[in-house]
Motif scaffolding. Structure first.
Motif, PDB file in Angstrom:
ATOM      1  N   LYS A 323     173.972  45.270  96.481  1.00 58.06           N
ATOM      2  CA  LYS A 323     174.450  44.238  95.539  1.00 58.06           C
ATOM      3  C   LYS A 323     175.954  43.989  96.223  1.00 58.06           C
ATOM      4  O   LYS A 323     176.763  42.950  96.206  1.00 58.06           O
ATOM      5  N   GLN A 324     176.846  45.201  96.756  1.00 60.01           N
ATOM      6  CA  GLN A 324     177.959  44.885  97.519  1.00 60.01           C
ATOM      7  C   GLN A 324     178.003  43.808  98.589  1.00 60.01           C
ATOM      8  O   GLN A 324     178.759  43.032  98.593  1.00 60.01           O
ATOM      9  N   ALA A 325     176.760  44.110  99.541  1.00 60.97           N
ATOM     10  CA  ALA A 325     176.788  43.185 100.561  1.00 60.97           C
ATOM     11  C   ALA A 325     176.481  41.879 100.294  1.00 60.97           C
ATOM     12  O   ALA A 325     177.359  40.975 101.055  1.00 60.97           O
ATOM     13  N   ALA A 326     176.090  41.560  98.994  1.00 62.49           N
ATOM     14  CA  ALA A 326     175.972  40.221  98.628  1.00 62.49           C
ATOM     15  C   ALA A 326     177.233  39.354  98.538  1.00 62.49           C
ATOM     16  O   ALA A 326     177.599  38.332  98.897  1.00 62.49           O
ATOM     17  N   HIS A 327     178.268  40.297  97.809  1.00 65.80           N
ATOM     18  CA  HIS A 327     179.653  39.371  97.871  1.00 65.80           C
ATOM     19  C   HIS A 327     180.232  39.013  99.321  1.00 65.80           C
ATOM     20  O   HIS A 327     180.734  38.174  99.317  1.00 65.80           O
ATOM     21  N   ASP A 328     179.903  39.818 100.416  1.00 68.30           N
ATOM     22  CA  ASP A 328     180.323  39.822 101.856  1.00 68.30           C
ATOM     23  C   ASP A 328     179.530  38.417 102.208  1.00 68.30           C
ATOM     24  O   ASP A 328     180.265  37.507 102.850  1.00 68.30           O
ATOM     25  N   VAL A 329     178.410  38.451 101.919  1.00 64.63           N
ATOM     26  CA  VAL A 329     177.553  37.086 102.301  1.00 64.63           C
ATOM     27  C   VAL A 329     177.966  35.973 101.597  1.00 64.63           C
ATOM     28  O   VAL A 329     178.204  34.926 102.496  1.00 64.63           O
ATOM     29  N   PHE A 330     178.168  35.955 100.418  1.00 59.29           N
ATOM     30  CA  PHE A 330     178.487  34.925  99.723  1.00 59.29           C
ATOM     31  C   PHE A 330     179.909  34.411 100.101  1.00 59.29           C
ATOM     32  O   PHE A 330     180.459  33.234  99.810  1.00 59.29           O
ATOM     33  N   ARG A 334     177.495  29.691 100.533  1.00 62.77           N
ATOM     34  CA  ARG A 334     178.085  29.098  99.171  1.00 62.77           C
ATOM     35  C   ARG A 334     177.568  30.361  98.110  1.00 62.77           C
ATOM     36  O   ARG A 334     176.519  31.104  98.408  1.00 62.77           O
ATOM     37  N   THR A 335     178.098  30.804  97.061  1.00 64.77           N
ATOM     38  CA  THR A 335     177.908  31.632  96.371  1.00 64.77           C
ATOM     39  C   THR A 335     176.620  31.007  95.626  1.00 64.77           C
ATOM     40  O   THR A 335     176.387  30.107  95.183  1.00 64.77           O
ATOM     41  N   LEU A 338     172.441  32.303  91.123  1.00 65.40           N
ATOM     42  CA  LEU A 338     171.472  33.069  90.572  1.00 65.40           C
ATOM     43  C   LEU A 338     171.985  34.435  90.434  1.00 65.40           C
ATOM     44  O   LEU A 338     171.663  35.543  89.643  1.00 65.40           O
ATOM     45  N   LEU A 339     173.153  34.932  91.136  1.00 69.34           N
ATOM     46  CA  LEU A 339     173.918  36.304  91.109  1.00 69.34           C
ATOM     47  C   LEU A 339     174.238  36.552  89.635  1.00 69.34           C
ATOM     48  O   LEU A 339     174.236  37.717  89.355  1.00 69.34           O
ATOM     49  N   ASP A 340     174.830  35.453  89.171  1.00 65.00           N
ATOM     50  CA  ASP A 340     175.335  35.710  87.841  1.00 65.00           C
ATOM     51  C   ASP A 340     174.233  36.241  86.880  1.00 65.00           C
ATOM     52  O   ASP A 340     174.170  37.064  85.941  1.00 65.00           O
ATOM     53  N   VAL A 341     173.241  35.531  86.813  1.00 58.46           N
ATOM     54  CA  VAL A 341     172.030  35.526  86.151  1.00 58.46           C
ATOM     55  C   VAL A 341     171.675  37.162  86.425  1.00 58.46           C
ATOM     56  O   VAL A 341     171.207  37.999  85.557  1.00 58.46           O
ATOM     57  N   LEU A 370     168.644  37.642  96.734  1.00 56.39           N
ATOM     58  CA  LEU A 370     169.471  36.720  96.717  1.00 56.39           C
ATOM     59  C   LEU A 370     170.525  36.682  97.958  1.00 56.39           C
ATOM     60  O   LEU A 370     170.829  35.597  98.403  1.00 56.39           O
ATOM     61  N   ILE A 371     170.337  37.768  98.791  1.00 55.83           N
ATOM     62  CA  ILE A 371     171.091  37.465 100.312  1.00 55.83           C
ATOM     63  C   ILE A 371     170.147  36.963 100.977  1.00 55.83           C
ATOM     64  O   ILE A 371     170.666  35.979 101.732  1.00 55.83           O
ATOM     65  N   TYR A 372     168.888  37.332 101.278  1.00 54.81           N
ATOM     66  CA  TYR A 372     168.029  36.312 101.938  1.00 54.81           C
ATOM     67  C   TYR A 372     168.074  35.014 101.750  1.00 54.81           C
ATOM     68  O   TYR A 372     168.182  34.234 102.642  1.00 54.81           O
ATOM     69  N   GLU A 373     167.933  34.530 100.494  1.00 54.36           N
ATOM     70  CA  GLU A 373     168.201  33.109 100.218  1.00 54.36           C
ATOM     71  C   GLU A 373     169.295  32.666 100.644  1.00 54.36           C
ATOM     72  O   GLU A 373     169.609  31.395 101.111  1.00 54.36           O
ATOM     73  N   ALA A 374     170.611  33.236 100.578  1.00 55.94           N
ATOM     74  CA  ALA A 374     171.865  32.778 100.951  1.00 55.94           C
ATOM     75  C   ALA A 374     171.771  32.843 102.515  1.00 55.94           C
ATOM     76  O   ALA A 374     172.257  31.870 103.196  1.00 55.94           O
TER      77      ALA A 374
END
Ligand code: SDX
Length: 430
Positions: A323-330, A334-335, A338-341, A370-374
């Motif tokens: 979850k923390q790493a997602a923010h670094d990737v986004f 682009r954010t 679906l992360l908000d969902v 979510l990270i894989y998709e980003a």
């Protein structure tokens, strides 16, 4: 009478038995002495899905599900995630100790020497339809490696085992990338041993053919992929690892055992969940529709994919790190809306008694997609990424099983519920 023991009274005969307790377990075989007569087979333990059965002794991965603790060879996952690399963690998981620099350099070199696959393997990949699921392609091509490396059957020779580990850890990204390129109708991009393990994987996936001399991975995305590999490397006796151990117990080569693990991981209740989570988030679409989905889950119509775990009855520590790493990737890509969902889904679920009472928390699969998709992966590749990383754990557990003197070919018993002693009925009388 030893303190570490059970005294069992069989009320059918009035006999009592003292059964030793060893490491929080009793041996199922100690139940066989409990019989009603000389020709009685004796008692067995009945445990469908092995919910309360230890299948082995292992020193590789420790999980405390109540406290949300995960350690590889005693090192906490958050320290390894923050300070190590996937290939260093792979060495640790396989060999049991962190490598010295020369050991790590040799380990990385040996693995990179085996990135390339036999040219004939491409013919297997070429034979699939463009829309073949890459997990099916991975299962097939890993199984095919058994026919390319007949020396691999010498599983009790340490040097041969080590070479197959180099081959499998080295070739999994290549097989995965070639499956992806095939699905996109793109020519294969050959491995580049000058790049890191994750960087080479990204190059084989995304290097523009002819357009660029050398692929330079984005360092933030390369680090995120390496981190995801670390988090997925091993997880003690999960379904796919148990499959590798069971198949490995009949002593085929490791390609057969790992192919069995890939098959088990493909299931939507296991590694396939990361793909299902993305489909679920897309189906929900936006935060306002989260409540409706939660209601469907509580009516038992659907499961909340990415939630729940056989062992973790607390937050999966890997989910928190992802979850923390997602923010670094986004921050680089682009954010993902679906992360908000996902965050809203977690917020509501963690305050709803249906989930709290069942101790259902986000697991490793809830945020990883979510990270894989980003990063640019299609959902069909998500479980393939899981398999690339988990190959390290499967091999370490396979090797540990081979060296365990208590192990033999896995062959469970059953409780028979069918007919007995029937006479064949001719067709005219049925
Ligand atoms: C992985 O084992 C590992 O270590 C696996 C793994 C690894 O690294 O190798 O961690 C990777 O596979 C993670 C799990 C990914 N799967 C999912 O996210 C799919 C959704 N989760 C569930 O299917 C389920 O939680 C399991 C399969 C993960 C665990 O199932 P269990 O331990 O058999 O639990 P259960 O099915 O007995 O559930 C207990 C109760 C039941 O309710 P009641 O019948 O008691 O009323 O909880 C409910 C279940 O219906 N429940 C869920 C739920 N998971 C369990 N209800 C809604 N949504 C869910 N996700």
């Amino acid at each position: 009478m030893p303190t570490e023991s059970l005294t069992i009274t069989d009320n059918r005969t009035g006999k009592t038995y003292v059964v030793p307790i060893d490491g929080g377990t009793v041996k199922a075989m100690d139940l066989r002495q409990i019989r009603t007569s000389e020709d009685d087979f004796g008692l067995m333990a009945y445990d469908p899905a092995f919910q309360n059965t230890a299948s082995c002794r292992s020193a590789i991965t420790f999980i405390d599900g109540e406290r949300g603790i995960l350690e590889y060879r005693g090192y906490p996952i958050d320290q390894l995630a923050e300070r190590s690399s996937f290939l260093e963690v792979a060495y640790l998981i396989v060999h049991g100790e962190l490598p010295t620099q020369p050991q790590l350099d040799d380990w990385c070199f040996q693995i990179s020497e085996h990135y390339i696959i036999h040219e004939n393997i491409k013919k297997f990949i070429d034979g699939f339809h463009h829309d073949a699921h890459p997990m099916g392609m991975l299962l097939s091509t890993v199984g095919a490696l058994s026919a390319f490396y007949p020396d691999a059957k010498h599983i009790f020779d340490p040097a041969t085992r080590q070479k197959q580990m180099y081959r499998l850890i080295g070739k999994m990204p290549t097989l995965a990338a070639f499956a992806y390129r095939h699905s996109r109708g793109l020519p294969y991009e050959y491995p580049d041993p000058r790049l890191s393990y994750a960087g080479n994987f990204m190059a084989m996936l995304w290097k523009r053919t002819g357009g660029e001399e050398r692929y330079t991975p984005n360092p933030v995305l390369e680090k995120a992929l390496d981190l995801l590999f670390i988090l997925h490397a091993d997880h003690e006796q999960n379904c796919s690892t148990s499959s590798v151990r069971v198949v490995g117990s009949s002593q085929p080569d490791p390609y057969c055992a790992v192919a069995a693990g890939i098959g088990a991981l493909f299931g939507p209740l296991h590694g396939g969940a990361n793909e299902e989570v993305l489909k679920m988030l897309r189906e929900i679409g936006d935060k306002e529709k989260v409540y409706d989905h939660i209601k469907r889950v509580k009516r038992g119509e659907v499961k909340l994919m990415g939630f729940g775990h056989r062992i973790y009855k607390n937050y999966d520590p890997r989910a928190a790190i992802i979850k923390q790493a997602a923010h670094d990737v986004f921050a680089v890509t682009r954010t993902n809306p679906l992360l908000d969902v996902a965050i809203e889904l977690e917020r509501i679920a963690l305050s709803d008694d249906y989930f709290v009472s069942r101790k259902l928390y986000p697991n490793v699969d809830f945020y990883s997609g979510l990270i894989y998709e980003a990063l640019g992966f299609p959902v069909e590749m998500f479980t393939v990424l899981f398999a690339v990383a988990r190959t390290v754990g499967w091999l370490a557990q396979w090797q540990e099983m081979l060296g365990d003197k208590e192990q033999k070919i896995a062959r469970p018993r059953q409780v028979f519920t069918g007919h007995r002693g029937r006479t064949y009925v001719p067709m005219a009388e049925r």
